[in-house]
Scaffold this motif. Sequence first.
Motif, mmCIF file in Angstrom:
data_model
loop_
_atom_site.group_PDB
_atom_site.id
_atom_site.type_symbol
_atom_site.label_atom_id
_atom_site.label_comp_id
_atom_site.label_asym_id
_atom_site.label_seq_id
_atom_site.Cartn_x
_atom_site.Cartn_y
_atom_site.Cartn_z
ATOM 1 N N HIS A 32 64.283 27.299 23.851
ATOM 2 C CA HIS A 32 64.750 25.902 24.133
ATOM 3 C C HIS A 32 65.612 25.613 23.173
ATOM 4 C CE1 HIS A 32 62.393 23.436 21.463
ATOM 5 N NE2 HIS A 32 61.348 24.247 21.906
ATOM 6 N N SER A 33 66.611 24.504 23.461
ATOM 7 C CA SER A 33 67.640 23.750 22.523
ATOM 8 C C SER A 33 67.078 23.025 21.689
ATOM 9 C CB SER A 33 68.654 23.141 23.445
ATOM 10 O OG SER A 33 68.057 22.211 24.084
ATOM 11 N N LEU A 34 67.898 22.801 20.473
ATOM 12 C CA LEU A 34 67.247 21.734 19.417
ATOM 13 C C LEU A 34 66.750 20.550 20.166
ATOM 14 C CD1 LEU A 34 67.068 20.417 16.651
ATOM 15 C CD2 LEU A 34 69.454 20.173 16.843
ATOM 16 N N SER A 95 71.612 27.231 23.326
ATOM 17 C CA SER A 95 72.034 26.481 22.302
ATOM 18 C C SER A 95 71.330 26.950 20.878
ATOM 19 C CB SER A 95 71.734 24.925 22.598
ATOM 20 O OG SER A 95 72.553 24.114 21.537
ATOM 21 N N ALA A 96 71.033 25.947 20.242
ATOM 22 C CA ALA A 96 70.308 26.368 18.856
ATOM 23 C C ALA A 96 69.122 27.154 19.099
ATOM 24 C CB ALA A 96 69.937 25.214 18.132
ATOM 25 N N GLY A 97 68.497 27.361 20.367
ATOM 26 C CA GLY A 97 67.594 28.322 20.527
ATOM 27 C C GLY A 97 68.089 29.772 20.664
ATOM 28 N N GLY A 98 69.372 29.790 20.926
ATOM 29 C CA GLY A 98 70.063 31.004 20.629
ATOM 30 C C GLY A 98 70.197 31.462 19.428
ATOM 31 N N THR A 120 74.999 29.486 23.225
ATOM 32 C CA THR A 120 74.692 29.411 21.885
ATOM 33 C C THR A 120 75.912 29.081 20.762
ATOM 34 O OG1 THR A 120 72.929 30.868 22.205
ATOM 35 C CG2 THR A 120 73.727 30.925 20.014
ATOM 36 N N PRO A 121 75.637 28.275 19.753
ATOM 37 C CA PRO A 121 77.000 27.974 18.887
ATOM 38 C C PRO A 121 77.359 29.179 18.164
ATOM 39 C CG PRO A 121 74.724 27.141 17.978
ATOM 40 C CD PRO A 121 74.518 27.605 19.593
ATOM 41 N N GLY A 122 78.509 29.279 17.730
ATOM 42 C CA GLY A 122 79.113 30.180 16.799
ATOM 43 C C GLY A 122 78.831 30.122 15.316
#
Length: 258
Positions: A32-34, A95-98, A120-122
């Motif tokens: 999951h995301s942050l 997202s940050a989970g990525g 997901t962030p770069g």
Amino acid sequence: MRRSLVLAALALASIAAPAGAQEPADTVVFLHSLAGTPALWSAQIDALPAGVVGVAPAWPVGAGAPPATIEAIAAGVAADLAAGGVSTYVLAGHSAGGSVALALAAANPEAVRGLFLVNTPGDLREIPADFLRGFVASLREGDYEASLRAYWEALLTGSAEGTAAPVLEAALAAPPEIVPGVLDALLAFDPMAALAAYGGPVRILTGPDNEASFSLHVLDPTLDATFVPDVSHYVQLDRPDVVSAALRDFLADLNGGE
């Protein structure tokens, strides 16, 4: 027979398959995301093909402040998976989970059959220093709840009906040391090095808020990336049908089109 499992802090809870059920063809680990929860992936877990297991670890693992690096957070998740008997899997991260998925895959490429990354962030090291760092400072030094709510409401711009409530509830319930700690780790993480270290199959879904010069698919245009319009940061909640179908297609491709 598909089973859904949730891992949290070394405890594995599962809906057991009936006696005589075949071993799963795949296990998909959903990150999951942050400041999110495993439930934010529930639509995709429910839509997995027959014979595929969905595992949803909560991260970061343990109490207190999170580890100082994304790599250390990923190591905690990997240890949880190993303790739960999950040895080979596809990683799906939002997202940050990525980012955690990328670090986990880089450190354990033999265990990861594929990476499915959603918004997901770069490389956040390339953004202006005062942008996210200003937000982190406001969390630590200002009105934590007001700052957090304003930032998450921006992430929810364009969201579908029903998306905002569970997202905000999860974010506001997260221990206050988690969000700034993980953001500090993200600001030092090199996702392109992690991609190179992994070297396996990757599929990316992005939304309108992830089309920057430092986005993964912009930094490497050869990546298999699909743009999903008219969504917030929480693509899998706004368009569960699109994300579930894309994940099923990815699993089929990993298995030779089956």
